[in-house]
Each structure stands twice: as structure tokens, then as C-alpha cells.
Design a protein around this motif. Structure first.
Motif, mmCIF file in Angstrom:
data_model
loop_
_atom_site.group_PDB
_atom_site.id
_atom_site.type_symbol
_atom_site.label_atom_id
_atom_site.label_comp_id
_atom_site.label_asym_id
_atom_site.label_seq_id
_atom_site.Cartn_x
_atom_site.Cartn_y
_atom_site.Cartn_z
ATOM 1 N N MET A 319 30.223 82.310 33.464
ATOM 2 C CA MET A 319 30.905 82.566 32.186
ATOM 3 C C MET A 319 30.107 83.583 31.360
ATOM 4 N N TYR A 320 28.771 83.456 31.380
ATOM 5 C CA TYR A 320 27.938 84.366 30.589
ATOM 6 C C TYR A 320 28.138 85.817 31.040
ATOM 7 N N LYS A 321 28.210 85.999 32.367
ATOM 8 C CA LYS A 321 28.439 87.356 32.890
ATOM 9 C C LYS A 321 29.751 87.921 32.370
ATOM 10 N N ARG A 322 30.796 87.072 32.370
ATOM 11 C CA ARG A 322 32.093 87.555 31.869
ATOM 12 C C ARG A 322 31.999 87.834 30.369
ATOM 13 N N ALA A 323 31.252 86.995 29.662
ATOM 14 C CA ALA A 323 31.139 87.152 28.200
ATOM 15 C C ALA A 323 30.479 88.488 27.837
ATOM 16 N N ILE A 324 29.346 88.807 28.488
ATOM 17 C CA ILE A 324 28.646 90.041 28.087
ATOM 18 C C ILE A 324 29.397 91.285 28.540
ATOM 19 N N HIS A 325 30.361 91.116 29.453
ATOM 20 C CA HIS A 325 31.179 92.255 29.862
ATOM 21 C C HIS A 325 32.530 92.287 29.169
ATOM 22 N N THR A 326 32.733 91.407 28.182
ATOM 23 C CA THR A 326 33.965 91.431 27.390
ATOM 24 C C THR A 326 33.780 92.450 26.267
ATOM 25 N N PRO A 327 34.551 93.543 26.280
ATOM 26 C CA PRO A 327 34.321 94.592 25.275
ATOM 27 C C PRO A 327 34.397 94.047 23.844
ATOM 28 N N GLY A 328 33.377 94.381 23.056
ATOM 29 C CA GLY A 328 33.384 94.025 21.635
ATOM 30 C C GLY A 328 32.953 92.602 21.311
ATOM 31 N N LEU A 329 32.701 91.785 22.342
ATOM 32 C CA LEU A 329 32.321 90.393 22.044
ATOM 33 C C LEU A 329 30.853 90.330 21.620
ATOM 34 N N LYS A 330 30.610 89.721 20.453
ATOM 35 C CA LYS A 330 29.248 89.647 19.914
ATOM 36 C C LYS A 330 28.583 88.357 20.413
ATOM 37 N N VAL A 331 27.810 88.515 21.483
ATOM 38 C CA VAL A 331 27.138 87.362 22.094
ATOM 39 C C VAL A 331 25.753 87.226 21.473
ATOM 40 N N ILE A 332 25.575 86.156 20.714
ATOM 41 C CA ILE A 332 24.299 85.947 20.022
ATOM 42 C C ILE A 332 23.433 84.983 20.828
ATOM 43 N N PHE A 333 22.253 84.669 20.282
ATOM 44 C CA PHE A 333 21.288 83.859 21.031
ATOM 45 C C PHE A 333 21.063 82.505 20.378
ATOM 46 N N GLY A 334 21.366 81.460 21.137
ATOM 47 C CA GLY A 334 21.068 80.096 20.693
ATOM 48 C C GLY A 334 20.765 79.262 21.915
ATOM 49 N N THR A 335 19.733 78.443 21.837
ATOM 50 C CA THR A 335 19.309 77.712 23.038
ATOM 51 C C THR A 335 19.871 76.301 23.117
ATOM 52 N N ASP A 336 20.281 75.729 21.965
ATOM 53 C CA ASP A 336 20.576 74.294 21.885
ATOM 54 C C ASP A 336 19.333 73.496 22.273
ATOM 55 N N ALA A 337 18.180 73.945 21.779
ATOM 56 C CA ALA A 337 16.913 73.266 22.100
ATOM 57 C C ALA A 337 16.934 71.836 21.575
ATOM 58 N N VAL A 338 16.665 70.904 22.491
ATOM 59 C CA VAL A 338 16.576 69.482 22.134
ATOM 60 C C VAL A 338 15.202 68.983 22.574
#
Ligand SMILES: [Zn+2]
Length: 423
Positions: A319-338
Motif C-alpha cells: 500500500m505504501y508503494k502505491r501511496a507514494i506513487h499517487t500523484p499529489g498525495l501528501k504522505v507524512i511521517f508517523g510511526t504509531d510508536a507504542v
């Protein structure tokens, strides 16, 4: 002493004035300026082999000059005597994690802490402070917590300079009650604002361990995100299934978390609507699997839950690969660190590159300027640029060639103050 007095003055405003005073913090960074931007006078010169500015540019060589907690000059040619001469190192903006749970920790029985395990509030708060410290030492100078009421005290004490940690933004308690009427939800959004939340966190779908299907109705999501918008607040929404993402975007919510089951249609929908997307590739899942014995038997941390997380790993990477190749999609950084992941936040950056196929430079830009922009703090943090807060870290080598260098952050400055210098 000065900062302590400032803290008390802010904490008990009624003592300073006979009138009731409401304290609101529209800009979380203004707190740190008020409390602890100290009277640092002499400029600090940091020299390194290269500067990754957080906006996609790499400057070879040069100095970054810091004064009064801010970046005042970037000299491409080194001049003057450096305060910190970091030969062999790369400077980067302090990293930003849009999704970290500082209140999650392992208790003294070596188990995931729950409210019923007998730990005292003091033990819990000290554990949170330890998580905050580990996070800062790992080079993360700002985090957003979605969220816990206890975050508020930690946020204030870190901002005062009294406790070392990253700048903290928090949603305080999240919204996950599927039985509440829209009017009740709207009132609670206003209450959360009054309580001092920086952002509104909503659960629109079940956990990945329970299948991730939509929980909140369209009407409930519209009430929450609509009222937040009316109150000038951002919304971040936990949503795994495509239908829950679609419902959240259509309700006007600002940011989607996780999205393991996001299809191409909703990735494009987020891009079209300018909604920030905060997916995870590995750390959160691997951390649970690696620490299985510490979580197992509590809530949905059961056989089926762990099987679901194991299955999520390849799905999330694809899914991440598809997300970063989706034109204009702003993929930010969050880890959900627990619990178990604090201080290892950069592992998610390593996965984004190694399993998610992102370039190291893009991964760094995402975890700095783009995530700052998602928090509406792009003019304050997230880049090595003139006038911004001096949140600067350094690693040996070149992180644009080897992302694993970010596992060993050896220099950490936040707001012009050095918290770590261990070359
Ligand atoms: Zn979370």
C-alpha cells in the motif's frame, strides 16, 4: 529559576489576577518561546560536511548559524570558528513524528501498562518522561500524540525546559464512542479545545487486530470534523478500510492514519482533497510482534490479533508503494510508536526506504517539512532555513545514500539548545 517562575505564572494565572483568566495555546510553539527561549547571546556555528535542508535540497559543506534559538544564517562556504565542528557528519532538521503515544510503556512486571495494573500516576508519568527523553535522543524534536489526557502536563513541562523531550502536540482523549449523538460529539469537540488539545483524534474504523472496518457513521464523522473545522482545529482519523477513509475524507477530516487497506480510489481521493496521509510500513507491527509476550492476553492482543498484524506487514508495504506513487498525495511521517518503540522511531524511516521503495531524501522530507506543514507549523519547524526554530540533528555519513545512518543520531539541538553531542 527564571523558567520555573514563568511556568508557575502560567500554571496559576488566577494568582496573578483577580479575574478568571483562560489560558489557550493557539500555537504550541509559542509556549516554548515564552517559557524557555533563554538569553543565549553568542551565535552558535555548526559546521558539517553537508546539510539536508528538509525540503529536498542537499547543500555540500558550510555552516549553520544559530542565534536566540533560531537559524539566522546558512553559509555555503565555511567561515569563522565553529562552535561544533562535525566533520564527516550531515546536518538535518529535527525529525517529526506525527503519531507517537508517549503514555504507552512496559510496567515493572514487564507487561504493557494498563490503567488497571496498579501503577501509580507518578510511575506512569516518569515512564512517559523516559519515553520523551528516548524520543528526543533519537533525533525527534517534535511529536504529535493521539492522545491521552496526561500528555498535557508532559507537554507543558517539556515546553518549560524543565523536562527534556520533543515538542509535544496532543489530541488529549481521542473520540471513539460510536453511540454518541452528533450534537454531543460537537459539544465534546468544543470541550477538547477548551481543555487545550492541539488536534482532534477520531477512530473511524476498528483496530487492525479487529479487521479495520468502519465504526463511526458518516453523520458522526461530519459532526466531529465539521465542528473541529468551525473551531479552527485539525482532525486526524484512524481509518484502515477504504470505506472508512472515504467517509472521513468526505466528512472534511484533515488527516488519515494507517490505511492498511486503502485502495487506489481512496488514495486518489485523499490527494484530490488535499488530505494528509500517515501510513506505517513496519515499526508498529514489528514492535508488537517482537514484544508479543508483553502484550499478549490484554484486550485484542490475542492469537487472531497477532496473526492480523503479521498479515498487515506485506499489505502495508505494498500500500505504501502505491501511496507514494499517487500523484499529489501528501504522505507524512508517523510511526504509531507504542511501548517498546520509543527511541526507535527512525526504524520506520528505514522500512519506508527498504520495504516501501521510497528514496532516502523523500523519506527525510516527509519526516521533516511535510509533516511540519501537516501540523500547520511549516513556518516554525521542519527545515534548516532562515528564521526557523533551530531544531537540528546530525548523523555520521550521508543519510541520502544510507538511511540507516538515522539509527545513530549523535547530535540533537532543539530550539537552539544542545541536548546531545556524542560524536
Ligand atoms: Zn495510534
Amino acid at each position: 529559576m527564571r523558567s520555573l517562575l514563568a511556568l508557575f505564572a502560567a500554571a496559576v494565572p488566577a494568582f496573578a489576577s483577580a479575574q478568571p483568566v483562560s489560558v489557550t495555546f493557539p500555537n504550541p510553539l509559542s509556549r516554548s518561546r515564552n517559557y524557555y527561549m533563554n538569553a543565549q547571546s553568542a551565535p552558535i556555528i555548526i559546521r558539517a560536511d553537508r546539510i539536508v535542508d528538509g525540503k529536498g535540497n542537499v547543500i555540500q559543506g558550510g555552516d549553520v548559524v544559530v542565534e536566540n534559538g533560531k537559524i539566522v544564517r546558512i553559509d555555503k562556504t565555511a567561515s569563522g570558528t565553529p562552535t561544533y565542528d562535525l566533520k564527516g557528519y550531515t546536518l538535518l532538521p529535527g525529525l517529526i513524528d506525527a503519531h507517537a503515544h508517549l503514555s504507552w510503556y512496559f510496567n515493572r512486571q514487564g507487561r504493557y501498562h494498563t490503567r488497571a495494573d496498579g501503577d501509580t500516576p507518578v510511575e506512569s508519568m516518569l515512564s512517559m518522561a523516559a519515553n520523551a527523553y528516548a524520543t528526543l535522543m533519537a533525533g525527534f524534536t517534535t511529536i504529535q500524540s493521539p492522545g491521552d489526557p496526561e500528555d498535557k502536563d508532559l507537554r507543558e513541562w517539556i515546553a518549560s525546559g524543565g523536562v527534556p523531550g520533543p515538542r509535544v502536540l496532543t489530541s488529549l482523549s481521542p473520540f471513539n464512542n460510536e453511540r454518541m449523538e452528533p450534537d454531543t460529539l460537537r459539544a465534546l469537540v468544543r470541550q477538547r479545545k477548551t481543555q487545550g488539545a492541539d488536534v482532534i483524534k477520531i477512530f473511524a474504523s476498528k483496530s487492525i487486530r479487529d479487521g479495520g472496518a468502519q465504526t463511526m457513521s458518516d453523520a458522526q464523522l461530519s459532526a466531529l470534523c465539521g465542528e473541529a473545522k468551525a473551531q479552527g482545529m485539525r482532525t486526524m482519523v484512524h481509518a484502515h478500510s477504504s470505506e472508512s477513509i472515504k467517509a472521513s475524507v468526505n466528512a472534511g477530516c484533515n488527516q488519515i492514519e494507517h490505511g492498511v487497506f486503502a485502495n487506489d480510489e481512496v488514495l486518489k481521493l485523499m490527494a484530490d482533497k488535499g488530505v494528509y496521509f500517515d501510513p506505517q510500513v513496519c515499526l508498529v507491527f514489528r514492535n508488537y510482534l517482537d514484544n508479543r509476550a508483553k502484550y499478549e492476553g490484554i484486550g485484542n492482543y490475542n492469537e487472531a490479533g497477532f496473526a492480523a498484524m503479521e498479515k498487515a506487514l506485506p499489505l502495508a508495504a505494498a500500500m505504501y508503494k502505491r501511496a507514494i506513487h499517487t500523484p499529489g498525495l501528501k504522505v507524512i511521517f508517523g510511526t504509531d510508536a507504542v511501548a517498546g518503540a520509543h527511541g526507535r522511531n527512525a526504524e520506520e524511516l528505514v522500512c519506508r526506504v527498504k520495504d516501501g521503495g521510497q528514496s532516502p531524501l523523500d523519506a527525510i522530507t516527509s519526516a521533516t517539512s511535510l509533516t511540519a506543514e501537516s501540523m500547520h507549523l511549516g513556518n516554525e519547524i521542519g527545515a534548516i532555513a532562515l528564521g526557523l526554530q533551530a531544531d537540528i540533528i546530525a548523523v555520521r555519513g550521508d543519510p541520502t545514500k544510507d538511511i540507516t545512518t538515522l539509527r545513530n543520531v549523535q547530535f540533537v539541538m532543539k530550539g537552539g539548545k544542545v541536548y546531545k553531542n556524542e560524536p
